[in-house]
Design an enzyme around this catalytic site. Structure first.
Site, mmCIF file in Angstrom:
data_model
loop_
_atom_site.group_PDB
_atom_site.id
_atom_site.type_symbol
_atom_site.label_atom_id
_atom_site.label_comp_id
_atom_site.label_asym_id
_atom_site.label_seq_id
_atom_site.Cartn_x
_atom_site.Cartn_y
_atom_site.Cartn_z
ATOM 1 N N CYS A 108 30.654 51.323 35.240
ATOM 2 C CA CYS A 108 30.289 51.354 33.814
ATOM 3 C C CYS A 108 30.318 52.746 33.204
ATOM 4 C CB CYS A 108 28.898 50.751 33.637
ATOM 5 S SG CYS A 108 28.856 49.008 34.075
HETATM 6 N N1 LIG Z 1 28.316 45.853 37.518
HETATM 7 C C1 LIG Z 1 27.493 46.191 36.544
HETATM 8 O O1 LIG Z 1 26.418 46.724 36.786
HETATM 9 C C2 LIG Z 1 27.846 45.928 35.094
HETATM 10 C C3 LIG Z 1 26.857 46.090 34.124
HETATM 11 C C4 LIG Z 1 27.171 45.847 32.792
HETATM 12 C C5 LIG Z 1 28.462 45.476 32.446
HETATM 13 N N2 LIG Z 1 29.420 45.347 33.413
HETATM 14 C C6 LIG Z 1 30.753 44.919 32.997
HETATM 15 O O2 LIG Z 1 30.933 43.563 33.377
HETATM 16 C C7 LIG Z 1 32.288 43.319 33.743
HETATM 17 C C8 LIG Z 1 32.365 42.760 35.148
HETATM 18 O O3 LIG Z 1 31.879 43.732 36.053
HETATM 19 P P1 LIG Z 1 31.466 43.386 37.549
HETATM 20 O O4 LIG Z 1 30.745 44.573 38.060
HETATM 21 O O5 LIG Z 1 30.813 42.046 37.618
HETATM 22 O O6 LIG Z 1 32.919 43.287 38.213
HETATM 23 P P2 LIG Z 1 33.256 42.690 39.669
HETATM 24 O O7 LIG Z 1 34.515 43.329 40.082
HETATM 25 O O8 LIG Z 1 32.053 42.762 40.542
HETATM 26 O O9 LIG Z 1 33.516 41.153 39.379
HETATM 27 C C9 LIG Z 1 34.572 40.679 38.629
HETATM 28 C C10 LIG Z 1 35.086 39.386 39.246
HETATM 29 O O10 LIG Z 1 36.125 38.866 38.400
HETATM 30 C C11 LIG Z 1 37.118 38.280 39.226
HETATM 31 N N3 LIG Z 1 38.347 38.147 38.452
HETATM 32 C C12 LIG Z 1 39.268 39.083 38.146
HETATM 33 N N4 LIG Z 1 40.224 38.547 37.370
HETATM 34 C C13 LIG Z 1 39.916 37.257 37.173
HETATM 35 C C14 LIG Z 1 40.522 36.201 36.457
HETATM 36 N N5 LIG Z 1 41.633 36.392 35.761
HETATM 37 N N6 LIG Z 1 39.942 34.993 36.498
HETATM 38 C C15 LIG Z 1 38.800 34.798 37.214
HETATM 39 N N7 LIG Z 1 38.162 35.757 37.902
HETATM 40 C C16 LIG Z 1 38.720 36.979 37.877
HETATM 41 C C17 LIG Z 1 37.184 39.208 40.407
HETATM 42 O O11 LIG Z 1 37.767 38.566 41.537
HETATM 43 C C18 LIG Z 1 35.707 39.553 40.619
HETATM 44 O O12 LIG Z 1 35.086 38.672 41.526
HETATM 45 C C19 LIG Z 1 32.995 44.653 33.551
HETATM 46 O O13 LIG Z 1 33.550 44.701 32.267
HETATM 47 C C20 LIG Z 1 31.878 45.667 33.651
HETATM 48 O O14 LIG Z 1 32.177 46.852 32.965
HETATM 49 C C21 LIG Z 1 29.131 45.543 34.727
#
Ligand SMILES: NC(=O)c1ccc[n+]([C@@H]2O[C@H](COP(=O)([O-])OP(=O)(O)OC[C@H]3O[C@@H](n4cnc5c(N)ncnc54)[C@H](O)[C@@H]3O)[C@@H](O)[C@H]2O)c1
Length: 439
Positions: A271
């Site tokens: 992030c």
């Molecule tokens: N991790 C955090 O603390 C956090 C906090 C706030 C916001 N975010 C935001 O949330 C979003 C997700 O982050 P995250 O940490 O959960 O990512 P992550 O990588 O842990 O999870 C994302 C998941 O999406 C899946 N994926 C990718 N392409 C796909 C598709 N086309 N169809 C279905 N599944 C698909 C991946 O396999 C993965 O399991 C990002 O934009 C991030 O910036 C994350």
């Protein structure tokens, strides 16, 4: 019943696309509230794990995942077909940057296309992935409308950013207020109602763009303030005699107008490091330079280099070369008590020392069993007093609470502490070299 009535009566179903750090806790929260939930992810290994009732996100209790799988409220699949049968679809896919630090929204595009191919009337789509303003209306909406359906008339669309803070024991999905902005007022109302099923406080804003910008402001605010204390920590070290950690603690006694941020080896994760670049990229399109973002990135991204210098300085005082020096990094996850290695400054420190010729580096991290260092798999070394005692230098890169710092300092010869993890250690302080301590 229309969609809003079904939501308020809790007679609706949810699909969560992307089952990572954000999506899986969200899906489990809905399932635990008794809402039929489908999780969709392109990663088949995650789907297999979930189908077997196995959890892979540390912030969720294993029993919670098992319970919702066993009672049938939660199911997982790699297929987008079930989108057709649900009322609400959340998009929680990654939003990384490219090698040139430009936004990569290809995952959002792919997920939107999977949803569009299976949509029906009267559904609400909520984008949660952090992204630049106008992604929802400028990129997701056109994909969803390709088949002839129209937002506000045939389906509802909103942006509602995620605020989850992995590892935080106080603030979690249910008690952290959340913002939502829909394309139309009806979209906002419906998306807010969905969020209220599992989240205590939902704040409605006038558009997805405001919600998108709001999320970036949150993360840029952190990045800028961390950069400020990182810069002042370096100044304290340059001047000598002033401990920046003590300065921050003293300033934090002011009950208004100040919020403490602490120095460290740099920022990481998915992030705070990445998101500001989403806005500076967009700003360039408008002939605007976001100076605060650039300056904060410059300072924060220089911190692993600063830590490397701290290590080199210690090696210079030893009868050993950098090549031969036994260096142990304590903690490689990007922050305390998480297993997330993405863009971790500790990894950067390891890379920089390796590039400079260090050949005897190992790491201890109870949450990260192995990592990739220039294409080579490096396995964690189990913690033992002898691993610490045999090291020439121990570098505390991540201050996991599982570490016993008193014991570490007692065993170590030299400790470079980048997190003030040793602040309560009383004996052996002469061995500690604290970033920003002004020593
Ligand atoms: N991790 C955090 O603390 C956090 C906090 C706030 C916001 N975010 C935001 O949330 C979003 C997700 O982050 P995250 O940490 O959960 O990512 P992550 O990588 O842990 O999870 C994302 C998941 O999406 C899946 N994926 C990718 N392409 C796909 C598709 N086309 N169809 C279905 N599944 C698909 C991946 O396999 C993965 O399991 C990002 O934009 C991030 O910036 C994350």
């Amino acid at each position: 019943m229309n969609l809003l009535d079904r939501i308020n009566a809790r007679q609706f179903s949810v699909a969560v696309v992307g089952l990572g750090y954000v999506g899986l806790p969200l899906a489990v929260e809905f399932a635990r509230a008794g809402i039929r939930t489908i999780g969709i992810d392109v990663d088949a290994s995650k789907i297999d794990a979930l189908r077997a009732g196995n959890n892979y996100i540390r912030d969720i209790a294993d029993d919670d995942v098992r319970a919702v799988v066993e009672n049938g409220t939660f199911a997982a699949t790699t297929e987008f077909v079930p989108v057709h049968d649900v009322d609400v679809v959340y998009i929680c896919v990654p939003t990384p940057f490219t090698a040139n630090k430009e936004p990569d929204i290809s995952y959002i595009v792919q997920a939107s296309e999977g949803i569009a191919a299976n949509m029906r009337n009267d559904q609400c789509i909520i984008l949660k992935s952090t992204t630049f303003p106008n992604t929802t209306q400028g990129h997701v909406q056109p994909i969803l409308e390709r088949g002839g359906m129209k937002v506000g008339r045939d389906f509802y669309l909103a942006f509602s950013p995620e605020r989850i803070d992995p590892g935080n024991k106080v603030w979690h999905t249910a008690n952290t207020p959340i913002v939502v902005g829909g394309v139309t007022p009806e979209c906002t109302k419906i998306a807010a109602a969905v969020n209220r099923v599992i989240i205590a406080k939902v704040v409605e804003v006038s558009s997805p763009k405001v919600a998108e910008m709001e999320k970036l402001l949150e993360n840029i605010f952190r990045s800028v303030n961390i950069a400020l204390v990182n810069e002042l920590a370096q100044l304290c070290d340059r001047m000598g005699g002033i401990n920046m950690w003590e300065v921050v603690e003293a300033a934090a006694t002011k009950p208004f107008g100040f919020m403490p941020f602490y120095p460290g080896p740099g920022i990481g994760g998915h992030c705070i490091l990445i998101d500001p670049y989403y806005l500076s990229w967009l700003a360039r399109e408008h002939d605007f330079v976001t100076n605060f973002i650039t300056l904060a990135a410059e300072v924060n991204e220089s911190m692993p280099f600063y830590v490397k210098q701290m290590v080199l300085r210690q090696v210079a005082h030893m009868p050993v070369t950098l090549k031969a020096a036994r260096i142990v990094l304590l903690g490689v996850a990007f922050k305390r008590d998480v297993d997330d290695l993405r863009h971790s400054p500790a990894l950067r420190v390891m890379e920089l020392l390796t590039q400079d010729g260090a050949e005897n580096i190992c790491y201890v991290d109870p949450y990260v069993p192995s990592l990739d260092l220039f294409g080579r798999t490096v396995h964690a070394v189990p913690y033992s007093d002898s691993v610490i005692a045999d090291a020439d230098i121990v570098v505390i890169t991540t201050d996991h609470t599982a570490f016993d710092y008193e014991r570490i300092v007692a065993s170590a010869r030299v400790v470079v502490d980048t997190r003030n993890a040793t602040k309560n250690v009383r004996t052996g302080r002469e061995k500690i070299h604290l970033l920003g301590s002004g020593e």
